[in-house]
Enzyme design. Sequence first.
Site, mmCIF file in Angstrom:
data_model
loop_
_atom_site.group_PDB
_atom_site.id
_atom_site.type_symbol
_atom_site.label_atom_id
_atom_site.label_comp_id
_atom_site.label_asym_id
_atom_site.label_seq_id
_atom_site.Cartn_x
_atom_site.Cartn_y
_atom_site.Cartn_z
ATOM 1 N N GLU A 265 14.961 16.115 -51.034
ATOM 2 C CA GLU A 265 13.870 15.441 -50.337
ATOM 3 C C GLU A 265 12.613 16.301 -50.289
ATOM 4 O O GLU A 265 11.489 15.798 -50.443
ATOM 5 C CB GLU A 265 14.307 15.069 -48.913
ATOM 6 C CG GLU A 265 15.448 14.086 -48.837
ATOM 7 C CD GLU A 265 15.042 12.666 -49.230
ATOM 8 O OE1 GLU A 265 13.856 12.448 -49.524
ATOM 9 O OE2 GLU A 265 15.919 11.784 -49.247
ATOM 10 N N THR B 221 10.288 10.396 -58.630
ATOM 11 C CA THR B 221 10.983 9.336 -57.902
ATOM 12 C C THR B 221 10.372 9.072 -56.535
ATOM 13 O O THR B 221 10.821 8.181 -55.826
ATOM 14 C CB THR B 221 12.486 9.668 -57.770
ATOM 15 O OG1 THR B 221 13.210 8.493 -57.408
ATOM 16 C CG2 THR B 221 12.711 10.767 -56.740
ATOM 17 N N ASP C 14 21.287 6.766 -58.262
ATOM 18 C CA ASP C 14 20.206 6.009 -58.886
ATOM 19 C C ASP C 14 19.245 6.853 -59.715
ATOM 20 O O ASP C 14 19.022 6.598 -60.902
ATOM 21 C CB ASP C 14 19.437 5.220 -57.823
ATOM 22 C CG ASP C 14 18.997 6.083 -56.635
ATOM 23 O OD1 ASP C 14 19.438 7.245 -56.525
ATOM 24 O OD2 ASP C 14 18.219 5.574 -55.799
ATOM 25 N N ARG D 8 9.207 14.998 -52.267
ATOM 26 C CA ARG D 8 8.116 14.595 -51.373
ATOM 27 C C ARG D 8 7.041 15.669 -51.244
ATOM 28 O O ARG D 8 5.852 15.383 -51.407
ATOM 29 C CB ARG D 8 8.672 14.254 -49.978
ATOM 30 C CG ARG D 8 9.690 13.131 -49.973
ATOM 31 C CD ARG D 8 9.959 12.640 -48.561
ATOM 32 N NE ARG D 8 11.173 11.827 -48.496
ATOM 33 C CZ ARG D 8 11.412 10.896 -47.582
ATOM 34 N NH1 ARG D 8 10.518 10.661 -46.653
ATOM 35 N NH2 ARG D 8 12.537 10.207 -47.576
ATOM 36 N N GLU E 178 10.990 0.178 -54.211
ATOM 37 C CA GLU E 178 11.553 0.027 -55.560
ATOM 38 C C GLU E 178 11.123 -1.260 -56.258
ATOM 39 O O GLU E 178 10.831 -1.260 -57.461
ATOM 40 C CB GLU E 178 13.082 0.104 -55.496
ATOM 41 C CG GLU E 178 13.624 1.495 -55.232
ATOM 42 C CD GLU E 178 13.521 1.908 -53.784
ATOM 43 O OE1 GLU E 178 13.549 3.123 -53.494
ATOM 44 O OE2 GLU E 178 13.396 0.999 -52.918
#
Length: 683
Positions: A313, A670, A446, A317, A581
Amino acid sequence: MYPPSRMDFISLTLSDPHSRTYNNGKHRRQSCWRKWKQLSRLQRSLILFLLALLLIFGLLSYPSLAEQWRGLSDRDDWLELSDRDLRAVPPGVKPVFGPAAAQSPAPVAGPHLGPAVGPDATVEPRGPNIPMLEKPPIKKKAFLNKRGPPSLQKVGNVSNTVAVERQEVVQNEGEEEEKEKKIVSWRGAMIEADQATEALPSANEKEAAAPPAPANPDDPVTQAVSGGAVDRLEAVRQAFRHAWKGYKDYAWGHDELKPISKSFGEWFGLGLTLIDSLDTMWIMGLKEEFAEAKQWVEKELSFNRNVDVNLFETTIRVLGGLLSAYHLTGDQLFLDKSKDLGSRLMPAFKTPSKIPFSDVNIGTGTAHPPRWTSDSTLAEVTSIQLEFRELSRLTQDPLYQDVVNEVMKLVHKLPGKHDGLVPMFINTNSGQFTHKGVFTLGARADSYYEYLLKQWIQGGKIEDELLEDYIQAVDGVKKHLVRQTGPSSLTFIGELSHNRFNPKMDHLVCFLPGTLALGAHNGLPGDHMDLAVQLMETCHQMYTQMETGLSPEIAHFSLQASDGRDVVVKPADRHNLLRPETVESLFYMYRFTKDTKYRDWGWDILQSFEKYTKVPDGGYTSINNVRDPMNPGPRDKMESFFLGETLKYLYLLFSDDTELLSLDKYVFNTEAHPLPIWPSPPK
């Protein structure tokens, strides 16, 4: 025994010459009291019981009598209505009677960007609909206004109990987290609960309707109109400003906004929302907001903190956000911060297998797996490569790229795959897959598939192992996970558990249409694009078949035509976290096909966000129930990716400038942070 002798009294009235009157009423009252005392105890108890019963009956009957009186009043109002006062009212919305009904809302362009507040508010629905949810009654907490940037810091209204109230906020957060820990698994995704499936009602096509007037005419968040048509770009820009306003007012410098309680949530204490939003503000041309955020990064952001952070994360980010801000602005500040953070994350890779730990303390330089296991999530260890590779290119230090490339090489040759599909967990000690036999494109797996393709594109399309793994995985998806629903033949991606198919699809899987389209754009087989088109329609239906127009976190699909409905949502899966998404894939699909329906679908999603998740005083909130437009249930949390991804992709979807972050020049991580595609090496 004889009863006591009875004594009677006579009431006399006497008058004197001066007209003064005398009577013996006092003795008469005493006579009544004596008579009461002469009753037996049983008689007195019975009388008191009857009086109490009458009193209780009166209290119970009062509400029903009041309702009847109100009903008579309503009927009187109804009789006063003329034919021109009558208008269609959507199901579940209370009609407005009397003079207020004849007042039309002020016309506005575009979607409803403010709630209709008050008892007389009416809504013209797009499908089953209600006005944007009003603020629930909550106990306001006083917070220091110094949470905002310098321009927002105020002198007055500082409570002496701020420290106590902040402690209450932390305690409330802890209680909420304890409730959710059992099911939260991946970026807010919920692990499927073993609950009965509840069928959806048939959904009608949602009709475009004129939006109601904003509740607050002073609300700065308004729609811009250009040439008589809604300016969709400006609508997204205004939505961002509204979200940013809430963050500045109530959560400045903290990780996440809690818009309902007007407070904040802390995860790592690194200003996640602010850093996630840097490139979004730059792309949208929000110069003032960007300058405020940059000032905070320069003066307040420090990674010298004794705090455990999640490697994945923090990389996607914070490191990704700083790197993209550097590339868009050229400001050395962001590169310096990226170097500092990258070096502090490196201890996570000091494991026996070279598979990184999930958590690292950026202050002490120690790393460890989660407390409950020695495994790492596969998607987490294989979705940090774009950022670390780019950091090596910018710093000319190959160490960052070497450690993440080593992870990909290990995964490439590991046994336990199923036609390119990979398990969800990998052990940091042995370097082997664990929990084998379960395959999904949802939570915990994913972005592994996403980063296979994007690393190949980032590096100039020369790393054949990455391309080989990606193509094999897509073939495995088509072979084992693709199915069609019985009622409408919607194509969806299910899950495989020990050779048993489960028709369950996370909203997270809606990244796949965009990824498949990106691969086809870069020369991969054309049937990838065919599958992308089919899956895009399914993701769209996950929104349109819900009463709020917003997708659930998890959907199940009906395989039998006799079921009558395609999408089924279990009660535990009905929440919406403002995820990006679907709009991400809409952006890719429009860029490559120019089919305007993808823009229209994105516009519908934005309108639904405005109607059901917008908080009047600033910010947007995730909701608990996409099936209940009357009570969607605000969760009091605005994830950082709503500003970093969702609104960014919507803005790019509506932009006519194809050179704005051209997909031939940039690849998005992502978390939607654009990084440059490297020039191909000379042959």
